[in-house]
Design a protein around this motif. Structure first.
Motif: not given
Length: 317
Positions: A287-292, A309-317
């Motif tokens: 039950a997350p608020r976001e999925v990475w 639901l917000t779904v996105r890739d893990v960001l690059s630095a």
């Protein structure tokens, strides 16, 4: 409601980095502080100053990376919290292989759950997955595609029955080989399991430190060629490829990937990763608020949850 930090975990060349605790997760190259989810080579590496992991993961890393300093391992129990900097970390069983852990990180009232590789299917050779709710689910997406649904592993292993021939079975040496051996022991008891020398040390570590004993024998060429045709010879992937001219055996490869079933005599879809339905079910339970997403393509998952639901890739630095 506490604010989710979009850069809490970012992708760097060395691996996934948490700047708020100054540590990496599953770093691929030497770093000062590395939190390791499990001992597969694409997640565990050598040369770190400090390695935070479960006892099971340390056992396999000790065997594979003998050059590592023994005092570099900071072994943690499941469900026992510890801190790196200001981040409180808890290992939860991931159900992937023996010792595999999800990494729950808590910071300023927000819970970030990194799954590592995980599975929901039962597996008596490793700790069963444990579910806890989190604000952010950072999930592997190896098979995040509705076209990929893993079949019942019991039905799959029973495909090895009813053949008047020995079987050459390709399998990954850590985790998959032990699970397959246990499945054969339980559901194909007439089959004798012979184990390649590259797999044998991991079987012995499982026997010594794991959850149950397995029935198997070291590979013996004479045994394979003589007597009843009831043997299953477990071999690593590269050995399996090199045996492409092997005769008087049936070929199979235990994997969730369709491409690895091509040109084999028996299709054997046994995976140690979540499939599409499992990922959806796990998101519902956490039950997350976001999925990475990481370790795969999360594009279809993002489209599926659009405007929900917000779904996105893990960001690059």
């Amino acid at each position: 409601m506490s604010i989710i930090l979009s850069d809490f975990l970012v992708r760097k060349p060395e691996g996934y980095y948490c700047r708020y605790g100054d540590f990496f997760i599953d770093a691929g190259g030497p770093v000062a502080h590395n939190v390791v989810s499990h001992a597969h080579g694409d997640h565990a590496s050598s040369g770190h100053d400090y390695v935070y992991c479960t006892n099971g993961t340390a056992l396999f890393m000790n065997y594979r990376y003998k050059q590592n300093r023994k005092d570099s391992y900071q072994i943690k129990l499941f469900n026992s919290s510890f801190k790196i900097g200001m981040i409180e970390i808890t290992f939860l069983p991931a159900g992937h292989i023996l010792g595999s852990a999800q990494i729950l990180m808590e910071y300023k009232g927000v819970r970030y759950l990194y799954t590592g590789d995980y599975k929901l299917q039962p597996d008596e050779t490793c700790e069963a997955i444990e579910v806890q709710q989190a604000d952010v689910l950072i999930t592997e997406s190896t098979f995040a595609n509705p076209e990929i649904i893993h079949p019942d592993p019991i039905a799959e292993i029973k495909k090895l029955e009813g053949h008047a021939s020995n079987i050459l079975l390709g399998t990954y040496v850590l985790g998959k080989a032990q699970r397959v051996t246990d499945l054969i022991n339980r559901y194909c008891p007439e089959r004798r399991v012979l184990v390649h020398s590259g797999i044998l040390p991991y079987h012995r570590l499982y026997d010594e430190h794991g959850l149950k004993k397995m029935s198997y024998e070291p590979y013996n060429r004479r045994e394979m060629k003589q007597g009843e045709q009831n043997k299953v010879y477990l071999v690593p992937p590269m050995t399996f490829k090199s045996y492409f001219r092997a005769t008087k055996v049936l070929r199979a490869f235990a994997s969730g990937w369709k491409r690895l079933q091509a040109q084999n005599d028996i299709e054997l879809y046994i995976s140690d990763h979540v499939d599409w339905n499992d990922i959806l079910h796990y998101i519902k339970m956490v039950a997350p608020r976001e999925v990475w997403t990481l370790h795969g393509d999360g594009t279809i998952l993002k489209s599926y949850f659009e405007e929900q639901l917000t779904v996105r890739d893990v960001l690059s630095a």
